[in-house]
Every structure is written in structure tokens, then in C-alpha cells.
Design an enzyme around this catalytic site. Structure first.
Site, mmCIF file in Angstrom:
data_model
loop_
_atom_site.group_PDB
_atom_site.id
_atom_site.type_symbol
_atom_site.label_atom_id
_atom_site.label_comp_id
_atom_site.label_asym_id
_atom_site.label_seq_id
_atom_site.Cartn_x
_atom_site.Cartn_y
_atom_site.Cartn_z
ATOM 1 N N ARG A 172 34.899 73.646 39.104
ATOM 2 C CA ARG A 172 36.213 74.283 38.998
ATOM 3 C C ARG A 172 36.095 75.682 38.387
ATOM 4 N NH1 ARG A 172 40.143 70.318 36.499
ATOM 5 N NH2 ARG A 172 39.166 70.935 34.553
ATOM 6 N N TYR A 173 35.426 75.774 37.240
ATOM 7 C CA TYR A 173 35.173 77.089 36.645
ATOM 8 C C TYR A 173 33.890 77.630 37.279
ATOM 9 C CZ TYR A 173 38.309 75.385 32.961
ATOM 10 O OH TYR A 173 39.369 74.881 32.265
ATOM 11 N N ARG B 68 30.337 76.567 35.483
ATOM 12 C CA ARG B 68 29.991 75.225 35.005
ATOM 13 C C ARG B 68 30.436 74.132 35.971
ATOM 14 N NH1 ARG B 68 34.661 76.472 30.763
ATOM 15 N NH2 ARG B 68 34.178 78.480 31.640
ATOM 16 N N CYS C 121 31.495 52.185 31.257
ATOM 17 C CA CYS C 121 31.551 52.576 29.843
ATOM 18 C C CYS C 121 31.428 51.293 29.032
ATOM 19 C CB CYS C 121 32.882 53.226 29.500
ATOM 20 S SG CYS C 121 33.284 54.629 30.532
ATOM 21 N N CYS D 268 38.487 52.625 27.350
ATOM 22 C CA CYS D 268 39.552 53.129 26.473
ATOM 23 C C CYS D 268 40.855 53.075 27.265
ATOM 24 C CB CYS D 268 39.275 54.572 26.072
ATOM 25 S SG CYS D 268 37.571 54.842 25.599
ATOM 26 N N CYS E 272 42.257 56.253 28.938
ATOM 27 C CA CYS E 272 41.326 57.027 29.777
ATOM 28 C C CYS E 272 42.066 57.811 30.859
ATOM 29 C CB CYS E 272 40.323 56.087 30.428
ATOM 30 S SG CYS E 272 39.106 56.972 31.414
ATOM 31 N N ARG F 185 40.560 59.013 33.468
ATOM 32 C CA ARG F 185 39.920 58.771 34.770
ATOM 33 C C ARG F 185 40.014 57.302 35.168
ATOM 34 N NH1 ARG F 185 34.993 62.209 33.157
ATOM 35 N NH2 ARG F 185 35.910 64.270 33.375
ATOM 36 N N ASP G 208 46.645 63.689 28.599
ATOM 37 C CA ASP G 208 47.002 64.155 29.948
ATOM 38 C C ASP G 208 48.181 63.366 30.516
ATOM 39 O OD1 ASP G 208 44.872 65.946 29.984
ATOM 40 O OD2 ASP G 208 43.482 64.414 30.719
ATOM 41 N N ASP H 255 44.898 70.274 28.840
ATOM 42 C CA ASP H 255 44.174 70.460 30.096
ATOM 43 C C ASP H 255 45.241 70.399 31.183
ATOM 44 O OD1 ASP H 255 42.022 70.875 31.693
ATOM 45 O OD2 ASP H 255 40.842 69.192 30.919
ATOM 46 N N LYS I 77 41.948 74.387 30.771
ATOM 47 C CA LYS I 77 42.395 74.173 29.386
ATOM 48 C C LYS I 77 43.069 75.427 28.840
ATOM 49 C CE LYS I 77 38.612 71.064 28.435
ATOM 50 N NZ LYS I 77 37.853 71.443 29.652
#
Ligand code: SF4
Length: 406
Positions: A119-120, A123, A132, A136, A139, A141, A300, A337, A344
Site C-alpha cells: 500500500r505504501y 513497505r 494465532c 483475540c 481482531c 482480520r 478499526d 488506521d 494511519k
């Protein structure tokens, strides 16, 4: 005197009383003994009827998994326990608001090859796995994390590394997932070495919650791999001081000794860490353990997590509290974000009094609420020179030198 952090092994519930220290300290044992169903969980802590119903509801959506280490940190007598609220499905997950998004950061939209978001310009983010140790509940995602069907395949990882090698503008690679440390050490070592061999990559980052939820994963073998490609920037996610254990402290120490640079990305969560005092105590513990508080994320607009979201004013109040009480090292950036890949943006309390500075000094309010004047250079009154004309002449000599003298 400061209290020592508790050990999860020493405080493990009766259910695991017969487990030996060597087993408890093995990340493989912890992974294999994760609690994933209501029947087992009920034997360890009492559950509310809402929790039982939501665990069953989430089984084919965003499943539950909790390591014995993390489960031990839950206060079974409190429905408000901050660890419980992060690990055990809560009724709010079943509520969907119209503005919520399955992919709030549009990560899938900016995917030139499967398993890599670019995206950037400088990076990329690589999805190493969708597993995981603990899923969580907040989350972002959850659309794919915990789903074995969508897990990235080995050839996708190879293609992602080839993409990085073919794009010299990529200077920074973030390994994420899921949790990249859920991969075997051998696979992780291969990927890290391949990325480190790419000449134009300056920065390797690993985003992992293992120091929090499975600190036993940070073992000598893993640290040897990380040291071999040092420096690696490890971003973790401690959200509450109740997650501070002697096992986590040991894991952080080993990472530091392996040359990793540690920082924390806290997610601001309603009812869990949304007070200035909770964030201050957490950040003090992080600093003591060589971890720089880096971000506080506004949660988010991900599907089914609105019950965790806090008003923006809560984050701003926390930031205002931290400034002045902790050195700059302990004051992270509070960020949103933005949805749809907007990236961000930092959100900061306003210290400048509105309307000041027009041919007057600027007026700033400090962390204690006191006002201070500060002249900006383009708002200052006309300056008075104290230099004599001779001094003034000398000051300008360098520009009169013959260019050949240089
Ligand atoms: S460790 Fe990260 S990716 Fe995994 S469930 Fe938690 S927040 Fe999601």
C-alpha cells in the site's frame, strides 16, 4: 516496593495442576493444549450463558482458541476481567452495524500477489499464516484469521518473497498474519534469511502477540534465528497490565538479547484499557522491559467489534494524561488506521489555544493546564539589531570569498 510479575505456571488452575514445569514451558505443549470448546472451558472457569451461546455461534465464523498460559490470567470470578474480554467470545460479536467492514483496511484490494499487501511505496506486509495461539476477539482480520482454508500456502510465500526481490522501492518488510511465530522455526528461518538476502530491504519487522499469549514460543532456537538476521523490529501487542507475567518478561529479555528492537502496539478497547491510569501503568511496565510504547490504535471499524470501540475523546484524554507524566519514550502515537486503505493518521490533543499567534504570541496550554506564550518566527514583532555595522560586515564575509579559495 514494586510487585514482581506473577508466573502463569505458579498460578495455573486446578485443571492443569499435574502438568510439569517442562511441559508448561514448552510452546508445543501450550499449542497442543489450547482450549477450543465450551466443554473444556467450563471445567476451568465458570461461563455466562451469553458466553456459552456466543462460543458456539463463533465456532464456524471466528473460532475461539486460548493457550493455557493466557487462560490462567483470567479472573474466573469477574465477567469484566480484561483478559476474559479479549479471549472469550462476547455477545457483541453477534451484532453487526451498517458501517462495519469485513476488510476495514482494504488489505485485499492492495494485494499484487496473494498473501502480500503493498500500500505504501516503501513497505509491504506479508501474511505468513492465519493461525494465532489465541484468537483475540477484537481482531481486525477475523475475516480470515483462524480459518485453516484460507491459510497462505508455501508457494505463495515464495512468490511474495520474489515480489519483494523484484521491487527495489520496497525497503521495509512486515511479517504478519495471523501470527508469524505460529510457523515452525525452520520455515520462519528460511523466510527471514531469504528476505535478509535482498539487498534493498533495510528493515524487517515481525508483528506478533506471542510474547503476550504464548511467551514460551520465544525459545533459544527461535532467538538464534532472529539473531542471525538482526536487527529485527518486533512489534507486539500488550493491552493490559494483567498480561504482565514473569514468562513474558523472560521472553522479552531473550528477544532483546537476540538483538531485536521491541515496541508495543496497544489497541484501545472499551472496558479493558480505556482509562489513563491503565495505560500509564502498562507503559511503565513496558519501558522497564525494554519495549517502547509505539502506537495506541483506535479500534478499526471491523465487523463485530463495535462493542470494543471507544469514543475518540477517550484516546485523546489518555494522550493528554501521558504527556508530562512519562518521558517521551513512554508516550506512543494515538492513531486511526483509516478505512479503504487510507493509512494511519496520528490524532493528538490540541495544545495551541485557538485564534492566537496573529501578531501576538502563540498561547499553549501545557500538560498541567497552564498557559504559556511562545513567539513564532513569522509572527514576531520587528527585531532590533545589537550588532555594530562592522560586525555586520564581518558576518557577511564568507559569501564574498573568491570561489577558487574554497
Ligand atoms: S494475534 Fe493478531 S492476528 Fe492473531 S487474533 Fe490476535 S489480533 Fe488477530
Amino acid at each position: 516496593m514494586r510487585e514482581a510479575s506473577r508466573s502463569s505456571y505458579a498460578s495455573r488452575p486446578r485443571f492443569w495442576r499435574s502438568v510439569r514445569q517442562e511441559e508448561w514451558s514448552s510452546w508445543i505443549w501450550q499449542q497442543q493444549n489450547r482450549v477450543r470448546d465450551v466443554e473444556t472451558l467450563c471445567q476451568i472457569i465458570p461461563l455466562s450463558s451469553d458466553e456459552i451461546e456466543t462460543i458456539n455461534w463463533s465456532a464456524d465464523r471466528f473460532r475461539m482458541a486460548i493457550t493455557p498460559h493466557y487462560l490462567t490470567l483470567i479472573d474466573g470470578s469477574s465477567l469484566e476481567c480484561p483478559i476474559r474480554l479479549q479471549a472469550i467470545p462476547q455477545r457483541g460479536e453477534q451484532v453487526r452495524f451498517p458501517y462495519e467492514l469485513d476488510d476495514p483496511l482494504a488489505e485485499e484490494k492492495h494485494m499484487p500477489v496473494p498473501g502480500l499487501t503493498h500500500r505504501y511505496p516503501d513497505r509491504v506486509l506479508v501474511y505468513m499464516t492465519h493461525n494465532c495461539p489465541v484468537y483475540c476477539r477484537h481482531c481486525t482480520r477475523k475475516r480470515k484469521v483462524s480459518d485453516p482454508q484460507s491459510a497462505p500456502r508455501a508457494q505463495e510465500l515464495t512468490a511474495a518473497i520474489a515480489y519483494i526481490a523484484g521491487h527495489p522501492e520496497v525497503r521495509d518488510v512486515l511479517l504478519s498474519g495471523g501470527d508469524p511465530l505460529s510457523l515452525s522455526t525452520r520455515r520462519l528461518a528460511g523466510a527471514l534469511a531469504a528476505i535478509r538476502r535482498i539487498d534493498h530491504v533495510d528493515v524487517i519487522r515481525v508483528g506478533t502477540r506471542n510474547p503476550v499469549t504464548l511467551p514460551q514460543r520465544i525459545d533459544a532456537e527461535l532467538c538464534e534465528v532472529l539473531a542471525s538476521v538482526a536487527p529485527v523490529y518486533v512489534n507486539t501487542q500488550f493491552n493490559h497490565l494483567d498480561e504482565a507475567t514473569s514468562e513474558s518478561e523472560q521472553a522479552l529479555k531473550m528477544l532483546r538479547e537476540a538483538g531485536c528492537i521491541l515496541s508495543n502496539q496497544m489497541v484501545l478497547l472499551a472496558g479493558i484499557n480505556d482509562t489513563p491510569h491503565k495505560v500509564e501503568t502498562l507503559n511503565r511496565w513496558l519501558l522497564r522491559n525494554g519495549v517502547r510504547p509505539y502506537y495506541i490504535f483506535q479500534a478499526d471499524m471491523a465487523a463485530g467489534i463495535t462493542h470494543y470501540r471507544t469514543p475518540l475523546a477517550t484516546g485523546l484524554e489518555i494522550m493528554r494524561h501521558l504527556r508530562g507524566r512519562l518521558s517521551g519514550l513512554g508516550v506512543p502515537q494515538f492513531v486511526i488506521d483509516l478505512p479503504d486503505g487510507g493509512g494511519k493518521i496520528p490524532i493528538s490533543p490540541d495544545y495551541l489555544e485557538p485564534g492566537t499567534g496573529k501578531e501576538q504570541p502563540l498561547l499553549f496550554r501545557n500538560w498541567q493546564g497552564e498557559l504559556f506564550e511562545f513567539w513564532d518566527v513569522d509572527g514576531t514583532p520587528t527585531g532590533q539589531s545589537f550588532m555594530s555595522s562592522a560586525e555586520s560586515e564581518n558576518r557577511s564575509l564568507p559569501s564574498r570569498r573568491n570561489p577558487k579559495d574554497r
